[in-house]
Structure formats: structure tokens, C-alpha cells
Design an enzyme around this catalytic site. Structure first.
Site, PDB file in Angstrom:
ATOM      1  N   ARG A 124       0.908  -1.171   0.000  1.00 57.04           N
ATOM      2  CA  ARG A 124       0.000   0.000   0.000  1.00 57.04           C
ATOM      3  C   ARG A 124       0.920   1.185   0.000  1.00 57.04           C
ATOM      4  O   ARG A 124       1.650   1.403   0.946  1.00 57.04           O
ATOM      5  CB  ARG A 124      -0.911  -0.033   1.235  1.00 57.04           C
ATOM      6  CG  ARG A 124      -1.719   1.245   1.463  1.00 57.04           C
ATOM      7  CD  ARG A 124      -2.760   1.463   0.377  1.00 57.04           C
ATOM      8  NE  ARG A 124      -3.591   2.647   0.667  1.00 57.04           N
ATOM      9  CZ  ARG A 124      -3.324   3.880   0.205  1.00 57.04           C
ATOM     10  NH1 ARG A 124      -2.257   4.106  -0.540  1.00 57.04           N
ATOM     11  NH2 ARG A 124      -4.132   4.880   0.508  1.00 57.04           N
ATOM     12  N   HIS A 127       1.932   7.192   1.606  1.00 60.21           N
ATOM     13  CA  HIS A 127       0.847   8.175   1.495  1.00 60.21           C
ATOM     14  C   HIS A 127       0.601   8.799   2.855  1.00 60.21           C
ATOM     15  O   HIS A 127       1.185   8.394   3.864  1.00 60.21           O
ATOM     16  CB  HIS A 127      -0.427   7.515   0.966  1.00 60.21           C
ATOM     17  CG  HIS A 127      -1.079   6.583   1.961  1.00 60.21           C
ATOM     18  ND1 HIS A 127      -0.595   5.325   2.234  1.00 60.21           N
ATOM     19  CD2 HIS A 127      -2.154   6.737   2.791  1.00 60.21           C
ATOM     20  CE1 HIS A 127      -1.340   4.745   3.164  1.00 60.21           C
ATOM     21  NE2 HIS A 127      -2.292   5.587   3.528  1.00 60.21           N
ATOM     22  N   HIS A 129      -2.742  11.284   5.056  1.00 62.93           N
ATOM     23  CA  HIS A 129      -4.109  11.826   4.958  1.00 62.93           C
ATOM     24  C   HIS A 129      -4.414  12.728   6.137  1.00 62.93           C
ATOM     25  O   HIS A 129      -3.635  12.791   7.099  1.00 62.93           O
ATOM     26  CB  HIS A 129      -5.174  10.727   4.817  1.00 62.93           C
ATOM     27  CG  HIS A 129      -4.815   9.409   5.442  1.00 62.93           C
ATOM     28  ND1 HIS A 129      -4.818   9.197   6.795  1.00 62.93           N
ATOM     29  CD2 HIS A 129      -4.415   8.239   4.870  1.00 62.93           C
ATOM     30  CE1 HIS A 129      -4.463   7.953   7.040  1.00 62.93           C
ATOM     31  NE2 HIS A 129      -4.197   7.343   5.910  1.00 62.93           N
ATOM     32  N   GLU A 133      -5.379   7.228  11.389  1.00 61.96           N
ATOM     33  CA  GLU A 133      -5.680   5.852  10.945  1.00 61.96           C
ATOM     34  C   GLU A 133      -5.375   4.884  12.073  1.00 61.96           C
ATOM     35  O   GLU A 133      -4.253   4.793  12.548  1.00 61.96           O
ATOM     36  CB  GLU A 133      -4.824   5.525   9.716  1.00 61.96           C
ATOM     37  CG  GLU A 133      -4.879   4.058   9.280  1.00 61.96           C
ATOM     38  CD  GLU A 133      -4.046   3.826   8.013  1.00 61.96           C
ATOM     39  OE1 GLU A 133      -4.075   4.685   7.116  1.00 61.96           O
ATOM     40  OE2 GLU A 133      -3.368   2.792   7.948  1.00 61.96           O
ATOM     41  N   GLU A 195     -10.780   5.691   1.752  1.00 65.86           N
ATOM     42  CA  GLU A 195      -9.501   5.072   1.425  1.00 65.86           C
ATOM     43  C   GLU A 195      -9.043   5.493   0.025  1.00 65.86           C
ATOM     44  O   GLU A 195      -7.859   5.476  -0.284  1.00 65.86           O
ATOM     45  CB  GLU A 195      -9.650   3.546   1.506  1.00 65.86           C
ATOM     46  CG  GLU A 195      -8.508   2.737   0.963  1.00 65.86           C
ATOM     47  CD  GLU A 195      -7.164   3.034   1.614  1.00 65.86           C
ATOM     48  OE1 GLU A 195      -7.155   3.481   2.773  1.00 65.86           O
ATOM     49  OE2 GLU A 195      -6.133   2.834   0.948  1.00 65.86           O
TER      50      GLU A 195
HETATM   51 MN    MN Z   1      -3.293   5.358   5.407  1.00 63.45          MN
END
Ligand code: MN
Ligand code: MN
Length: 417
Positions: A124, A127, A129, A133, A195
Site C-alpha cells: 500500500r 501516502h 491523509h 488511521e 480510502e
Molecule cells: Mn493510510
């Protein structure tokens, strides 16, 4: 008797009425409140119970409490059941993801849920945000990386029952490990989070002029000639080297973070443990970095009850991991509604609303309760009544004072004790 009052049902039950019909049998758990006349207990014409129109009996059959609500259910409330089982998977080479956000599940304003799988080596991508999380591993092995706001790198390997928490804005990555990658569930601390709307490092690089990249990273612009022009989200990589090698390669002069970003919930002490089951808790008191999310991993034994309670400080987002059960939620109105839960399902209870969970199967029911709060808090109904003026409690409910005196006094999370 066409219509049973609560009092009538109790009298009939006490008399051991041998000729109880189907309607009366259903009412044996006290029957519907006398008003409003809601519930199958009131039905005299059998046609009132049938569903002759279009329906999918396979799908509907998974939710018997919707088809035939318990006789004490009353009123209605916003849907508090959803399921990853019915969410479309976005599949790429390296794994998949599916989600249930507030856009899919209107009640879920504080938490957005994601279920993700990474193959061994599946990445994944790097990244970040705007929301925090929180995650629980449900299968396999995964490596997580994160850089904190003081520039201190962190890397750890996690396995089933482990958690991670990435504070809002901190950049991170995930990668499945051998032998069969990982599966996990993420909870973002904002119901509208998606997501598919995170900030991928690839997108930023692809949408920055090469001369700016050259200045920023101090290398020739030519070095970026092969960067991907679209984000990668999930992609297949190779299984990474041993953890210590990677930790050394990532090391910074700034040192390591003060507290770990991972935590073993499965190994956490049982804060409540009796015949009915146990609870394990992770919040900012023991999982220091998790300042916006608290969680309880609840194991309910066959036949046991997660006792009547509520949470004064936050909504409860639930994820069902093992076994089968049903939850009834109580609100003003009155409203009391029940739904069935299976592995992969999600439940949601608004802050302060009463609820309890029954294990309806022959195996342990394991569910997770997640809260957008630094601390886990609950109020036990039985503990409240056990610690109120006994005469008042007896007078309010028409109970024998000896019965009130025998109520459990330790706020057991599960019964029997
Ligand atoms: Mn994440
Ligand atoms: Mn609860």
C-alpha cells in the site's frame, strides 16, 4: 386471547398455560408493550406476517431479527447495521480494499471503515491523509512504516490481533509479509474519510515540474524520467528484507519515536474476565500514541450476554470478527431495534444509546468496539441500579427489594459472572 398485554403474558406464563399458541409463545418474553400495538404478538390474521412480494430469501434470511423482530422491539431508528461482505472490492495486483464510509452508512459520522488485503510483498504505497488511521490485523503478517512530526522513523512487523495508529498527517506505508500477506481493518477517525481519497506520494511527484523535483531532492531532473504518472495505491512488490536491516536503513539522527505506533491488543490484559467472557482495551492509557481512538476487543462466550450499557463519551463503531450474535439498541421514543451480526459485519451505536449483545451461536463471539475518543468509557445499567437508592429502584420497577439487593455490583461486562 387475541391480544396480549404485558401483564397478561406474565400471568399466562406463571400459570404454565399448556395451550400457548405460536403467538403466545412468541410473547413469552413479556410481549410487546401495550402501546403502540407493534409486533407479531398483536397479529390475529396470519396474512399480516407473510411477505408475498419480491424478496431474496437468502439475503433476508441472514437477518432473522429484521424479518421477525423480538416482541420487545418497538419504534424505529436509523440503520445501525452494515457489512464489508456487501462492499465492492477494488482489486489490484498486490491486494484489494473495500470500505464502508458515511456515504454508504449514514449513521457512521465519527468512524469510516476499510477492509484491506495485501499479498506477500504487496505494497500500500507511501501516502498520508488528514485523518488519523487506527487498524487491527485480522490475518497474516504486515510491515508498517511511519515518520513522526519530529522526523523520527518507525518500522514494525505486526500480526493477527496487533494494532497500529498513525496520527493525522503522518506519512506511512504498509506491506504484506510472508507466507501469505495480510488482511486488516482500518478505522479512520472521521466518517467521511475515504480510502480512495488519500494523498499518495506518487501523485504529488507526478504533478510537480521536473525542475522543481530536481531542486527539491538535489538531483538532476533526468533522475525522475521513469516516475509513474498515475498513483499506484496498491501494487505488487517483493517481500522485504529482515526488519532489523530495514530499521537500520531508515535510521535518522533524530532517533526513534518515544512511543511505538503499534500495540498488541490480543496480548493486552483482560480488564473484565468471567464465565461470560472478557474485554481487552487499547486506549491512550496503554497505547500512548492513540490519542483519538480507543478500542475494546470483546469476547462473549456461547449463551452469554454483553450486558446492558452505554458509552458517555463517543459513538461506538463495531466490527464483528468471529461467531454470530445480535445487538439491540435502545433510544428515546421509546425505540428498541435488533439486528443480527456475522463475521465482517459492522455495527454503530450513537453516543449514550443503550445496547446489549447476545451470542446466538455455539462458539465465542468476538467483536471490536472502536471509539473516537482518547479513553474507553462505559456506564453499566446493572451497576447504576445496584448503586442507586434501593427503595427508589424497588419502587420504580415494582421489584422486590431482595431482588434489587442481588443485582451484580461490579459492573460486569459479561453475564453470567
Ligand atoms: Mn493510510
Ligand atoms: Mn458498547
Amino acid at each position: 386471547m387475541n391480544r396480549m398485554s404485558r401483564r397478561g403474558v406474565i400471568a399466562a406464563t406463571a400459570a404454565g398455560g399448556a395451550a400457548l399458541g405460536a403467538t403466545m409463545a412468541r410473547a413469552a418474553s413479556f410481549g410487546n408493550p401495550d402501546s403502540p400495538p407493534q409486533g407479531a404478538v398483536n397479529v390475529t390474521n396470519p396474512q399480516s406476517l407473510t411477505i408475498p412480494g419480491p424478496h431474496d430469501s437468502g439475503l433476508a434470511g441472514t437477518m432473522p431479527t429484521f424479518l421477525d423482530p423480538p416482541p420487545t422491539d418497538v419504534g424505529s431508528m436509523p440503520e445501525f447495521w452494515a457489512s464489508f461482505n456487501l462492499a465492492q472490492r477494488r482489486i489490484q495486483d498486490g491486494g484489494w480494499g473495500r470500505q464502508v464510509t458515511q456515504a454508504d452508512f449514514a449513521i457512521s459520522s465519527e468512524i469510516s471503515g476499510v477492509n484491506m488485503r495485501l499479498s506477500a510483498g504487496g505494497i500500500r504505497e507511501l501516502h498520508w491523509h488528514q485523518q488519523a488511521e487506527w487498524a487491527i490485523m485480522t490475518y497474516g503478517n504486515c510491515r508498517v512504516t511511519v515518520l513522526d512530526a519530529q522526523g523520527r522513523p518507525y518500522v514494525a512487523d505486526v500480526t493477527e490481533g496487533d494494532l497500529w495508529y498513525f496520527p493525522a498527517g503522518l506519512p506511512h506505508s504498509l506491506q504484506g509479509l510472508g507466507p501469505d500477506g495480510a488482511e486488516f481493518v482500518l478505522a479512520f477517525d472521521n466518517g467521511v474519510s475515504s480510502e480512495f481519497n488519500t494523498l499518495p506520494a506518487t501523485d504529488w511527484m507526478a504533478h510537480t515540474p521536473p525542475d522543481v523535483l530536481a531542486k527539491n531532492f538535489g538531483v538532476p531532473a533526468e533522475a525522475f524520467k521513469n516516475i509513474p504518472l498515475q498513483n499506484r495505491w496498491i501494487f505488487q512488490g517483493t517481500v522485504p528484507p529482515p526488519l532489523e536491516d530495514v530499521r537500520n536503513a531508515m535510521a535518522s539522527k533524530a532517533g526513534a519515536p518515544e512511543f511505538p505506533f503499534t500495540f498488541s491488543l490480543a496480548q493486552a490484559p483482560k480488564v473484565s474476565d468471567n464465565k461470560g467472557g472478557f474485554v481487552q482495551i487499547a486506549d491512550s492509557s496503554n497505547f500512548k500514541v492513540s490519542t483519538t481512538v480507543a478500542a475494546g476487543l470483546v469476547t462473549i462466550r456461547p449463551g452469554a450476554l454483553r450486558t446492558m450499557h452505554w458509552h458517555p463519551n463517543a459513538d461506538e463503531w463495531q466490527y464483528y470478527l468471529k461467531g454470530t450474535g445480535r445487538m439491540t439498541v435502545f433510544d428515546a421514543g421509546p425505540a428498541a431495534n435488533t439486528a443480527n451480526f456475522h463475521p465482517g459485519d459492522i455495527g454503530y451505536v450513537k453516543k449514550g444509546l443503550g445496547h446489549y449483545i447476545e451470542n446466538t451461536g455455539n462458539t465465542d463471539l468476538v467483536m471490536l468496539a472502536v471509539f473516537r475518543s482518547p479513553r474507553y468509557e462505559e456506564v453499566s445499567f446493572s451497576n447504576w441500579l445496584a448503586h442507586s437508592p434501593p427503595d427508589m429502584v424497588a419502587a420504580t420497577f415494582n421489584l422486590d427489594p431482595d431482588v434489587v439487593a442481588s443485582f451484580p455490583r461490579g459492573a460486569p461486562d459479561m453475564m453470567p459472572e
